[in-house]
Design a protein around this motif. Sequence first.
Motif, mmCIF file in Angstrom:
data_model
loop_
_atom_site.group_PDB
_atom_site.id
_atom_site.type_symbol
_atom_site.label_atom_id
_atom_site.label_comp_id
_atom_site.label_asym_id
_atom_site.label_seq_id
_atom_site.Cartn_x
_atom_site.Cartn_y
_atom_site.Cartn_z
ATOM 1 N N PRO A 80 0.827 -1.215 0.000
ATOM 2 C CA PRO A 80 0.000 0.000 0.000
ATOM 3 C C PRO A 80 0.863 1.269 0.000
ATOM 4 O O PRO A 80 1.873 1.352 0.711
ATOM 5 N N ASN A 81 0.503 2.214 -0.828
ATOM 6 C CA ASN A 81 1.177 3.517 -0.981
ATOM 7 C C ASN A 81 2.617 3.426 -1.474
ATOM 8 O O ASN A 81 3.359 4.397 -1.386
ATOM 9 N N GLU A 82 3.036 2.296 -1.983
ATOM 10 C CA GLU A 82 4.403 2.155 -2.482
ATOM 11 C C GLU A 82 4.535 2.804 -3.854
ATOM 12 O O GLU A 82 3.646 2.702 -4.698
ATOM 13 N N ARG A 83 5.651 3.476 -4.065
ATOM 14 C CA ARG A 83 5.981 4.104 -5.344
ATOM 15 C C ARG A 83 7.364 3.631 -5.755
ATOM 16 O O ARG A 83 8.246 3.489 -4.920
ATOM 17 N N LEU A 103 5.340 -4.269 -21.389
ATOM 18 C CA LEU A 103 3.917 -4.383 -21.104
ATOM 19 C C LEU A 103 3.738 -4.519 -19.600
ATOM 20 O O LEU A 103 4.432 -5.313 -18.957
ATOM 21 N N LEU A 104 2.819 -3.746 -19.038
ATOM 22 C CA LEU A 104 2.424 -3.870 -17.635
ATOM 23 C C LEU A 104 0.959 -4.285 -17.607
ATOM 24 O O LEU A 104 0.123 -3.653 -18.266
ATOM 25 N N TYR A 105 0.662 -5.349 -16.871
ATOM 26 C CA TYR A 105 -0.700 -5.883 -16.803
ATOM 27 C C TYR A 105 -1.128 -5.945 -15.343
ATOM 28 O O TYR A 105 -0.412 -6.487 -14.500
ATOM 29 N N GLY A 106 -2.293 -5.397 -15.054
ATOM 30 C CA GLY A 106 -2.830 -5.407 -13.697
ATOM 31 C C GLY A 106 -3.455 -6.746 -13.362
ATOM 32 O O GLY A 106 -4.478 -7.108 -13.931
ATOM 33 N N ILE A 107 -2.820 -7.491 -12.451
ATOM 34 C CA ILE A 107 -3.351 -8.807 -12.050
ATOM 35 C C ILE A 107 -4.434 -8.577 -11.000
ATOM 36 O O ILE A 107 -5.615 -8.729 -11.270
ATOM 37 N N ASN A 108 -4.045 -8.271 -9.803
ATOM 38 C CA ASN A 108 -4.974 -7.846 -8.743
ATOM 39 C C ASN A 108 -4.551 -6.431 -8.394
ATOM 40 O O ASN A 108 -3.809 -6.222 -7.451
ATOM 41 N N THR A 109 -5.005 -5.489 -9.165
ATOM 42 C CA THR A 109 -4.494 -4.129 -9.076
ATOM 43 C C THR A 109 -5.645 -3.154 -8.876
ATOM 44 O O THR A 109 -6.608 -3.164 -9.638
ATOM 45 N N VAL A 110 -5.517 -2.325 -7.845
ATOM 46 C CA VAL A 110 -6.530 -1.329 -7.516
ATOM 47 C C VAL A 110 -5.835 -0.002 -7.268
ATOM 48 O O VAL A 110 -4.790 0.041 -6.614
ATOM 49 N N ASP A 111 -6.383 1.081 -7.798
ATOM 50 C CA ASP A 111 -5.907 2.433 -7.516
ATOM 51 C C ASP A 111 -4.396 2.573 -7.734
ATOM 52 O O ASP A 111 -3.650 2.958 -6.836
ATOM 53 N N CYS A 112 -3.970 2.253 -8.933
ATOM 54 C CA CYS A 112 -2.564 2.284 -9.296
ATOM 55 C C CYS A 112 -2.418 3.089 -10.589
ATOM 56 O O CYS A 112 -3.310 3.077 -11.434
ATOM 57 N N GLU A 113 -1.301 3.795 -10.718
ATOM 58 C CA GLU A 113 -1.044 4.586 -11.920
ATOM 59 C C GLU A 113 0.347 4.288 -12.446
ATOM 60 O O GLU A 113 1.273 4.016 -11.675
ATOM 61 N N ILE A 114 0.472 4.376 -13.762
ATOM 62 C CA ILE A 114 1.756 4.255 -14.428
ATOM 63 C C ILE A 114 2.082 5.635 -14.991
ATOM 64 O O ILE A 114 1.282 6.223 -15.721
ATOM 65 N N LYS A 115 3.242 6.153 -14.639
ATOM 66 C CA LYS A 115 3.699 7.448 -15.139
ATOM 67 C C LYS A 115 4.830 7.178 -16.132
ATOM 68 O O LYS A 115 5.876 6.648 -15.758
ATOM 69 N N ILE A 116 4.595 7.525 -17.396
ATOM 70 C CA ILE A 116 5.559 7.284 -18.464
ATOM 71 C C ILE A 116 6.196 8.612 -18.842
ATOM 72 O O ILE A 116 5.493 9.588 -19.138
ATOM 73 N N ASN A 150 1.379 3.471 -6.519
ATOM 74 C CA ASN A 150 0.356 2.648 -5.904
ATOM 75 C C ASN A 150 -0.344 3.484 -4.834
ATOM 76 O O ASN A 150 0.220 3.738 -3.783
ATOM 77 N N ARG A 151 -1.554 3.916 -5.105
ATOM 78 C CA ARG A 151 -2.258 4.815 -4.193
ATOM 79 C C ARG A 151 -3.177 4.101 -3.201
ATOM 80 O O ARG A 151 -3.663 4.714 -2.262
ATOM 81 N N GLN A 152 -3.455 2.830 -3.429
ATOM 82 C CA GLN A 152 -4.405 2.150 -2.535
ATOM 83 C C GLN A 152 -3.771 1.961 -1.162
ATOM 84 O O GLN A 152 -2.558 1.921 -1.025
ATOM 85 N N LYS A 153 -4.612 1.831 -0.161
ATOM 86 C CA LYS A 153 -4.124 1.834 1.220
ATOM 87 C C LYS A 153 -4.396 0.538 1.980
ATOM 88 O O LYS A 153 -4.070 0.449 3.155
ATOM 89 N N GLU A 154 -5.009 -0.466 1.336
ATOM 90 C CA GLU A 154 -5.469 -1.615 2.108
ATOM 91 C C GLU A 154 -4.869 -2.954 1.729
ATOM 92 O O GLU A 154 -4.812 -3.846 2.562
ATOM 93 N N SER A 155 -4.461 -3.148 0.484
ATOM 94 C CA SER A 155 -4.015 -4.482 0.090
ATOM 95 C C SER A 155 -2.827 -4.386 -0.866
ATOM 96 O O SER A 155 -2.391 -3.303 -1.232
#
Length: 167
Positions: A80-83, A103-116, A150-155
């Motif tokens: 959670p909150n890791e960058r 390629l980046l693929y969201g497996i179990n991904t919530v509230d995440c951003e990719i900055k290119i 990674n903006r999510q705070k729970e998982s």
Amino acid sequence: MRKTILSEQALYYGDVEMPKGFEINPLNLTNNFFDSLYRKKSFLLSKDWEKLNVYIKDFVNLNYNLPLVNKDTWSNIFLPNERTESMMNVDPVDLKNSPDFTLLYGINTVDCEIKILYDDNRRKGRSWTIPLTQNKFVMFPSTNMYSIINRQKESLNFIQTITYEYL
């Protein structure tokens, strides 16, 4: 007057829209990740990984005439909150053997951003940010630096990375 495009930086993104009955099971991909950690081996390929890989390669080849072959693959877990720091998947002193696309693929991904990060001629240091959630992908040139926010705070968030070479 004429115009010639000398280069282009294309980004491909969207949902992985598998046919009914052939959906990618995110639990199997996360289990593969943990299994490879436990066995201390590189990422173990699976039917679900193969479905994702074939979908992406077929999608970009059919829609954009972009034939790709695999270079490497791995998974990452984000707390959670890791960058991440900005990173790039090429070796600047060995471009010949470096991948062309990441390629980046969201497996179990919530509230995440990719900055290119990219340069637009004299306009240096530009960036483009796109959300990455479950069953979505972003593919971009491997020469671009990027970071994961990674903006999510729970998982935990799981992201599958696949690098490709353009034929």
